[in-house]
Write an enzyme that holds these catalytic residues in place. Structure first.
Site, PDB file in Angstrom:
ATOM      1  N   ARG A  65      31.886 -24.365  29.095  1.00  0.00           N
ATOM      2  CA  ARG A  65      32.682 -25.462  28.687  1.00  0.00           C
ATOM      3  C   ARG A  65      31.772 -26.004  27.204  1.00  0.00           C
ATOM      4  NH1 ARG A  65      30.047 -29.858  32.614  1.00  0.00           N
ATOM      5  NH2 ARG A  65      28.576 -28.284  32.826  1.00  0.00           N
TER       6      ARG A  65
ATOM      7  N   ASP B 214      26.917 -17.667  29.274  1.00  0.00           N
ATOM      8  CA  ASP B 214      26.776 -17.263  30.734  1.00  0.00           C
ATOM      9  C   ASP B 214      27.585 -16.168  31.034  1.00  0.00           C
ATOM     10  OD1 ASP B 214      26.774 -17.068  33.548  1.00  0.00           O
ATOM     11  OD2 ASP B 214      26.688 -19.000  33.970  1.00  0.00           O
TER      12      ASP B 214
ATOM     13  N   CYS C 224      28.929 -14.792  33.680  1.00  0.00           N
ATOM     14  CA  CYS C 224      30.103 -14.779  34.520  1.00  0.00           C
ATOM     15  C   CYS C 224      31.322 -15.427  33.715  1.00  0.00           C
ATOM     16  CB  CYS C 224      29.860 -15.772  35.703  1.00  0.00           C
ATOM     17  SG  CYS C 224      29.643 -17.593  35.346  1.00  0.00           S
TER      18      CYS C 224
ATOM     19  N   ASP D  18      23.082 -13.782  34.371  1.00  0.00           N
ATOM     20  CA  ASP D  18      23.731 -14.908  33.706  1.00  0.00           C
ATOM     21  C   ASP D  18      23.316 -14.649  32.220  1.00  0.00           C
ATOM     22  OD1 ASP D  18      23.873 -17.274  31.979  1.00  0.00           O
ATOM     23  OD2 ASP D  18      23.269 -18.485  33.817  1.00  0.00           O
TER      24      ASP D  18
ATOM     25  N   ASP E  81      22.244 -11.198  40.700  1.00  0.00           N
ATOM     26  CA  ASP E  81      22.750 -11.500  41.869  1.00  0.00           C
ATOM     27  C   ASP E  81      24.179 -10.779  41.821  1.00  0.00           C
ATOM     28  OD1 ASP E  81      24.872 -13.398  41.083  1.00  0.00           O
ATOM     29  OD2 ASP E  81      23.192 -14.502  40.004  1.00  0.00           O
TER      30      ASP E  81
ATOM     31  N   HIS F   9      26.995 -12.707  39.516  1.00  0.00           N
ATOM     32  CA  HIS F   9      27.237 -12.437  38.194  1.00  0.00           C
ATOM     33  C   HIS F   9      27.401 -10.984  37.763  1.00  0.00           C
ATOM     34  CE1 HIS F   9      25.297 -16.383  37.576  1.00  0.00           C
ATOM     35  NE2 HIS F   9      25.991 -16.456  36.410  1.00  0.00           N
TER      36      HIS F   9
END
Length: 401
Positions: free
Chosen positions: A268, A274, A276, A329, A336, A339
């Protein structure tokens, strides 16, 4: 590399906020990582392929023993891991395919249709998308995986989630947002249970979610967001209603989400980078490109997408790889499967340009960094999507009566 990046350091004009402080921390670590890579002239930028594969395979065999906080998202774990492995061109043995497919069958609700987040759980559009995509990936290695999906009941479940406005709720009595449309649309298209009646009014509802910025919010009137934007625009493309979106305004918004120094994407306006969003934002560009080719007379590149592919590849390879396998990230975060999946998906988008008349690869570092190409709308590899569509399109669309 460092000189190119350094000129893009944040200028806060003396107005220090929590956001600017966090941005400076990220920039400092990212710039340090780029400097270290530039100084290490012998190694260059490498995809830690074998370590990522080891991390993913371990996770696939321990789905029931880890990630208690994701107990209601276990089909997602299957999808994130399977898709990452196919991107890395790592075959799935048939016995593993059978084990995973049988587990996903236990997540399927044979009464109401669709899939829940785990065995015996309520049917939900999000794990339904994840399970359908997972079974389409497995079907490439083990044909019987396709037959796990109860198409008739799936169609009834998808239809039951539709609202009178054309939007979708995520589950019975659940929340309404743009993710539901995308999850339902992909599941319907991949398995050939799509009907026009199921998505009546959906294109107009999706168009109402596009904001003044150009991106899409989760609901009409909400802030533009990368994940919601991808879901909205990809759904319009699958409906063949792309003209209902303001595509050039969307292009401007998503292009400005690529961070100048980091090279990755933010989700945003005024947020941090990030990994992802390498896919959620980066994956929008191939869709925009193909649509502009259909509706515009403007000359478009036949070799590159409309973002800095090299910068995105560098961000992922230099800043998002966990040394022991898996992706993250941003520097300072933990690895994880989520990501790992979307960083690799974004890396694949950046590496492959697939146009109407040309296929072009763009690889930072060694040729060994090359991933398999993805279908930018479904986000499974192109061969998985093509084989699944070929299989299911031979079957009749179930009657909606």
């Amino acid at each position: 590399m460092v000189l190119k990046r350094g000129i893009f350091l944040l200028k806060d004009d003396g107005f220090i906020t929590h956001t600017t402080e966090e941005q400076r921390k990220v920039e400092k670590q990212v710039l340090s990582n780029y400097e270290n890579v530039q100084d290490d002239k012998n190694n260059g930028i490498k995809l830690l392929r074998s370590k990522h594969i080891s991390y993913l395979k371990k996770g696939l065999l321990q789905l029931s023993d880890s990630y208690e906080c994701l107990d209601a998202s276990r089909p997602w774990l299957c999808y994130w891991i399977l898709h990452s492995l196919e991107l890395l061109n790592e075959p799935i043995p048939e016995e593993v395919c059978q084990q995973v497919a049988n587990f996903l069958d236990k997540c399927q609700n044979h009464d109401t249709g669709g899939f829940g987040g785990g065995p015996g759980q309520l049917s939900h559009l999000a794990p339904t998308y994840a399970a359908v995509c997972s079974l389409c990936i497995l079907g490439k290695y083990w044909l019987a995986a396709y037959d796990i999906i109860n198409r008739e009941k799936l169609q009834k479940f998808l239809t039951s989630c539709r609202t009178v406005s054309g939007s979708f709720i995520m589950h019975h009595d659940g929340e309404e947002d743009i993710r539901g449309v995308y999850c339902a649309m992909v599941a319907a298209r991949l398995t050939n249970v799509f009907t026009k009646e199921m998505f009546k009014g959906t294109a107009d509802w999706l168009a109402s979610c596009q904001t003044y910025e150009g991106g899409f919010g989760g609901l009409p009137g909400l802030e533009a967001h990368g994940g919601y934007t991808f879901c909205g625009y990809a759904s319009l493309a699958l409906l063949g209603q792309e003209q209902k979106a303001r595509t050039k305004q969307l292009l401007k918004w998503v292009a400005f989400r690529q961070m100048k120094l980091e090279g990755g994407f933010q989700g945003r306006t005024n947020k941090l980078v990030d990994g992802c969003y390498s896919f959620w934002q980066g994956g929008i560009f191939p869709v925009i490109h193909s649509i502009l080719q259909m509706y515009s007379d403007e000359n478009l590149s036949n070799t590159n997408w409309m973002f800095d592919q090299s910068a995105l590849e560098e961000y992922i390879l230099v800043n998002c790889q966990w040394p022991q396998g898996g992706l993250i990230d941003k520097p300072g975060k933990s690895r994880d499967f989520y990501h790992t999946c979307y960083c690799l998906s974004g890396l694949s988008v950046a590496e492959h340009f697939i146009g109407d008349e040309v296929t072009n690869t763009h690889i930072e570092g060694s040729q060994t960094n090359l991933l398999q190409p993805i279908h930018p709308i479904f986000n499974i590899c192109i061969d998985s999507a093509n084989e699944a569509l070929l299989h299911f399109n031979k079957l009749a669309v179930p009657s909606s009566d």
